[in-house]
Write a protein that holds these residues in place. Structure first.
Motif, PDB file in Angstrom:
ATOM      1  N   ARG A  33     -22.660  -0.537  -0.258  1.00 51.88           N
ATOM      2  CA  ARG A  33     -23.966  -1.090  -0.627  1.00 51.88           C
ATOM      3  C   ARG A  33     -23.746  -2.579  -0.802  1.00 51.88           C
ATOM      4  O   ARG A  33     -23.015  -3.022  -1.692  1.00 51.88           O
ATOM      5  CB  ARG A  33     -24.507  -0.476  -1.910  1.00 51.88           C
ATOM      6  N   VAL A  34     -24.315  -3.371   0.085  1.00 46.55           N
ATOM      7  CA  VAL A  34     -24.051  -4.811   0.137  1.00 46.55           C
ATOM      8  C   VAL A  34     -24.708  -5.510  -1.052  1.00 46.55           C
ATOM      9  O   VAL A  34     -25.910  -5.337  -1.306  1.00 46.55           O
ATOM     10  CB  VAL A  34     -24.548  -5.406   1.464  1.00 46.55           C
ATOM     11  N   VAL A  35     -23.914  -6.296  -1.769  1.00 46.69           N
ATOM     12  CA  VAL A  35     -24.407  -7.123  -2.871  1.00 46.69           C
ATOM     13  C   VAL A  35     -24.578  -8.564  -2.387  1.00 46.69           C
ATOM     14  O   VAL A  35     -25.525  -9.244  -2.766  1.00 46.69           O
ATOM     15  CB  VAL A  35     -23.445  -7.057  -4.080  1.00 46.69           C
ATOM     16  N   ALA A  36     -23.650  -9.034  -1.529  1.00 46.13           N
ATOM     17  CA  ALA A  36     -23.715 -10.395  -0.988  1.00 46.13           C
ATOM     18  C   ALA A  36     -23.163 -10.385   0.433  1.00 46.13           C
ATOM     19  O   ALA A  36     -22.216  -9.662   0.732  1.00 46.13           O
ATOM     20  CB  ALA A  36     -22.900 -11.347  -1.858  1.00 46.13           C
ATOM     21  N   THR A  62     -28.040  -5.727  13.906  1.00 47.22           N
ATOM     22  CA  THR A  62     -27.968  -6.277  12.555  1.00 47.22           C
ATOM     23  C   THR A  62     -26.891  -7.350  12.518  1.00 47.22           C
ATOM     24  O   THR A  62     -25.752  -7.115  12.898  1.00 47.22           O
ATOM     25  CB  THR A  62     -27.644  -5.181  11.522  1.00 47.22           C
ATOM     26  N   LEU A  63     -27.261  -8.531  12.053  1.00 45.59           N
ATOM     27  CA  LEU A  63     -26.360  -9.673  11.998  1.00 45.59           C
ATOM     28  C   LEU A  63     -25.435  -9.613  10.784  1.00 45.59           C
ATOM     29  O   LEU A  63     -25.654  -8.835   9.866  1.00 45.59           O
ATOM     30  CB  LEU A  63     -27.168 -10.968  11.958  1.00 45.59           C
ATOM     31  N   GLY A  64     -24.436 -10.498  10.757  1.00 47.31           N
ATOM     32  CA  GLY A  64     -23.552 -10.679   9.609  1.00 47.31           C
ATOM     33  C   GLY A  64     -22.189 -10.046   9.800  1.00 47.31           C
ATOM     34  O   GLY A  64     -22.087  -8.895  10.201  1.00 47.31           O
ATOM     35  N   GLN A  65     -21.143 -10.807   9.500  1.00 51.28           N
ATOM     36  CA  GLN A  65     -19.778 -10.307   9.646  1.00 51.28           C
ATOM     37  C   GLN A  65     -19.120 -10.037   8.294  1.00 51.28           C
ATOM     38  O   GLN A  65     -18.409  -9.063   8.147  1.00 51.28           O
ATOM     39  CB  GLN A  65     -18.918 -11.311  10.423  1.00 51.28           C
ATOM     40  N   ASP A  66     -19.318 -10.929   7.326  1.00 53.58           N
ATOM     41  CA  ASP A  66     -18.643 -10.806   6.033  1.00 53.58           C
ATOM     42  C   ASP A  66     -19.584 -10.289   4.965  1.00 53.58           C
ATOM     43  O   ASP A  66     -20.790 -10.528   5.007  1.00 53.58           O
ATOM     44  CB  ASP A  66     -18.128 -12.174   5.576  1.00 53.58           C
ATOM     45  N   GLY A  67     -19.002  -9.603   3.982  1.00 59.03           N
ATOM     46  CA  GLY A  67     -19.822  -9.131   2.873  1.00 59.03           C
ATOM     47  C   GLY A  67     -18.976  -8.648   1.714  1.00 59.03           C
ATOM     48  O   GLY A  67     -17.755  -8.547   1.796  1.00 59.03           O
ATOM     49  N   ALA A  68     -19.675  -8.366   0.633  1.00 57.23           N
ATOM     50  CA  ALA A  68     -19.055  -7.789  -0.558  1.00 57.23           C
ATOM     51  C   ALA A  68     -20.082  -6.870  -1.188  1.00 57.23           C
ATOM     52  O   ALA A  68     -21.292  -7.087  -1.082  1.00 57.23           O
ATOM     53  CB  ALA A  68     -18.639  -8.888  -1.536  1.00 57.23           C
ATOM     54  N   GLY A  69     -19.587  -5.824  -1.831  1.00 52.33           N
ATOM     55  CA  GLY A  69     -20.510  -4.881  -2.448  1.00 52.33           C
ATOM     56  C   GLY A  69     -19.783  -3.759  -3.150  1.00 52.33           C
ATOM     57  O   GLY A  69     -18.600  -3.879  -3.502  1.00 52.33           O
ATOM     58  N   LEU A  70     -20.494  -2.669  -3.323  1.00 52.52           N
ATOM     59  CA  LEU A  70     -19.974  -1.499  -4.029  1.00 52.52           C
ATOM     60  C   LEU A  70     -19.881  -0.318  -3.071  1.00 52.52           C
ATOM     61  O   LEU A  70     -20.808  -0.071  -2.287  1.00 52.52           O
ATOM     62  CB  LEU A  70     -20.890  -1.145  -5.198  1.00 52.52           C
ATOM     63  N   VAL A  71     -18.792   0.411  -3.149  1.00 49.50           N
ATOM     64  CA  VAL A  71     -18.593   1.569  -2.286  1.00 49.50           C
ATOM     65  C   VAL A  71     -19.610   2.649  -2.653  1.00 49.50           C
ATOM     66  O   VAL A  71     -19.696   3.069  -3.809  1.00 49.50           O
ATOM     67  CB  VAL A  71     -17.151   2.112  -2.399  1.00 49.50           C
ATOM     68  N   ALA A  72     -20.392   3.066  -1.656  1.00 44.66           N
ATOM     69  CA  ALA A  72     -21.404   4.111  -1.856  1.00 44.66           C
ATOM     70  C   ALA A  72     -20.897   5.474  -1.397  1.00 44.66           C
ATOM     71  O   ALA A  72     -21.338   6.504  -1.902  1.00 44.66           O
ATOM     72  CB  ALA A  72     -22.684   3.748  -1.109  1.00 44.66           C
ATOM     73  N   ALA A 120     -20.666 -13.135  -4.528  1.00 44.05           N
ATOM     74  CA  ALA A 120     -21.037 -14.162  -3.541  1.00 44.05           C
ATOM     75  C   ALA A 120     -19.804 -14.888  -3.009  1.00 44.05           C
ATOM     76  O   ALA A 120     -19.725 -15.196  -1.815  1.00 44.05           O
ATOM     77  CB  ALA A 120     -22.021 -15.153  -4.152  1.00 44.05           C
ATOM     78  N   THR A 121     -18.843 -15.146  -3.850  1.00 45.69           N
ATOM     79  CA  THR A 121     -17.611 -15.800  -3.408  1.00 45.69           C
ATOM     80  C   THR A 121     -16.781 -14.843  -2.554  1.00 45.69           C
ATOM     81  O   THR A 121     -16.253 -15.227  -1.504  1.00 45.69           O
ATOM     82  CB  THR A 121     -16.798 -16.281  -4.623  1.00 45.69           C
ATOM     83  N   ALA A 122     -16.669 -13.603  -2.988  1.00 40.94           N
ATOM     84  CA  ALA A 122     -15.898 -12.608  -2.231  1.00 40.94           C
ATOM     85  C   ALA A 122     -16.485 -12.400  -0.841  1.00 40.94           C
ATOM     86  O   ALA A 122     -15.742 -12.154   0.115  1.00 40.94           O
ATOM     87  CB  ALA A 122     -15.845 -11.290  -2.991  1.00 40.94           C
ATOM     88  N   ALA A 123     -17.798 -12.510  -0.699  1.00 40.56           N
ATOM     89  CA  ALA A 123     -18.441 -12.322   0.600  1.00 40.56           C
ATOM     90  C   ALA A 123     -18.102 -13.442   1.569  1.00 40.56           C
ATOM     91  O   ALA A 123     -18.239 -13.280   2.779  1.00 40.56           O
ATOM     92  CB  ALA A 123     -19.955 -12.222   0.430  1.00 40.56           C
ATOM     93  N   ALA A 124     -17.640 -14.579   1.049  1.00 37.80           N
ATOM     94  CA  ALA A 124     -17.287 -15.710   1.907  1.00 37.80           C
ATOM     95  C   ALA A 124     -15.830 -15.686   2.350  1.00 37.80           C
ATOM     96  O   ALA A 124     -15.416 -16.513   3.155  1.00 37.80           O
ATOM     97  CB  ALA A 124     -17.568 -17.014   1.163  1.00 37.80           C
ATOM     98  N   LEU A 125     -15.039 -14.728   1.889  1.00 40.78           N
ATOM     99  CA  LEU A 125     -13.601 -14.730   2.140  1.00 40.78           C
ATOM    100  C   LEU A 125     -13.103 -14.038   3.412  1.00 40.78           C
ATOM    101  O   LEU A 125     -12.138 -14.511   4.018  1.00 40.78           O
ATOM    102  CB  LEU A 125     -12.877 -14.110   0.937  1.00 40.78           C
TER     103      LEU A 125
END
Length: 161
Positions: A33-36, A62-72, A120-125
């Motif tokens: 589940r994407v948070v950022a 669906t666009l976007g390569q990087d992300g951070a979130g919670l395992v669903a 948000a920072t983790a999604a940029a890594l």
């Protein structure tokens, strides 16, 4: 779920917020589940068609390569992640991306998010971190104690390197 998708290559105004199905979680996948979501140059290059020959897409995409979130959810073969874990990930080009409420990612592309790093920072890594690792560890084979001069190191990749 909602996702930012394109239905044809083009400028930024081609992106649209769509209803989309929640991806299936395969046996080797982690459903997040994407948070950022991170934003990278490759995202606009995919969107405008600059990479269409190298990485062709089926629309809508669906666009976007990087992300951070919670395992669903986790696939049956996945042992290193549990539902509720905070993670960051690199979405594979072939499967669609992180500009969505949920994304299914092969577990090999997922890492536990450091507790002290905001989502948000983790999604940029992931993309810049993977590129820095590839350049320094895999290609240059740097060793502990060596010094490395990084020219133009103010960007994401250079900062991580």
């Amino acid at each position: 779920m909602k996702a930012i998708r394109i239905h044809a290559y083009g400028p930024a105004d081609h992106m649209q917020l769509d209803d989309a199905p929640v991806p299936d979680c395969g046996p080797h996948d982690v459903l997040v589940r994407v948070v950022a979501a991170g934003v990278n140059p490759v995202d606009w290059k995919l969107r405008n068609g600059a990479m269409a020959q190298a990485i062709p897409k089926t629309f809508p995409f669906t666009l976007g390569q990087d992300g951070a979130g919670l395992v669903a959810a986790v696939g049956g073969a996945v042992t290193q992640f549990n539902v509720g874990d905070a993670v960051c990930f690199y979405a594979e080009f072939a499967r669609g991306g992180s500009y969505a409420e949920y994304v299914a990612v092969d577990a090999s592309q997922v890492a536990h998010k450091p507790r002290t790093v905001p989502f948000a920072t983790a999604a940029a890594l992931p993309t810049s971190g993977q590129a820095a690792w590839t350049a320094l560890v895999d290609a240059a084979q740097i060793q502990p104690g060596q010094r490395v001069l990084i020219h133009g190191g103010a960007g994401a990749l250079g900062s991580i390197a």
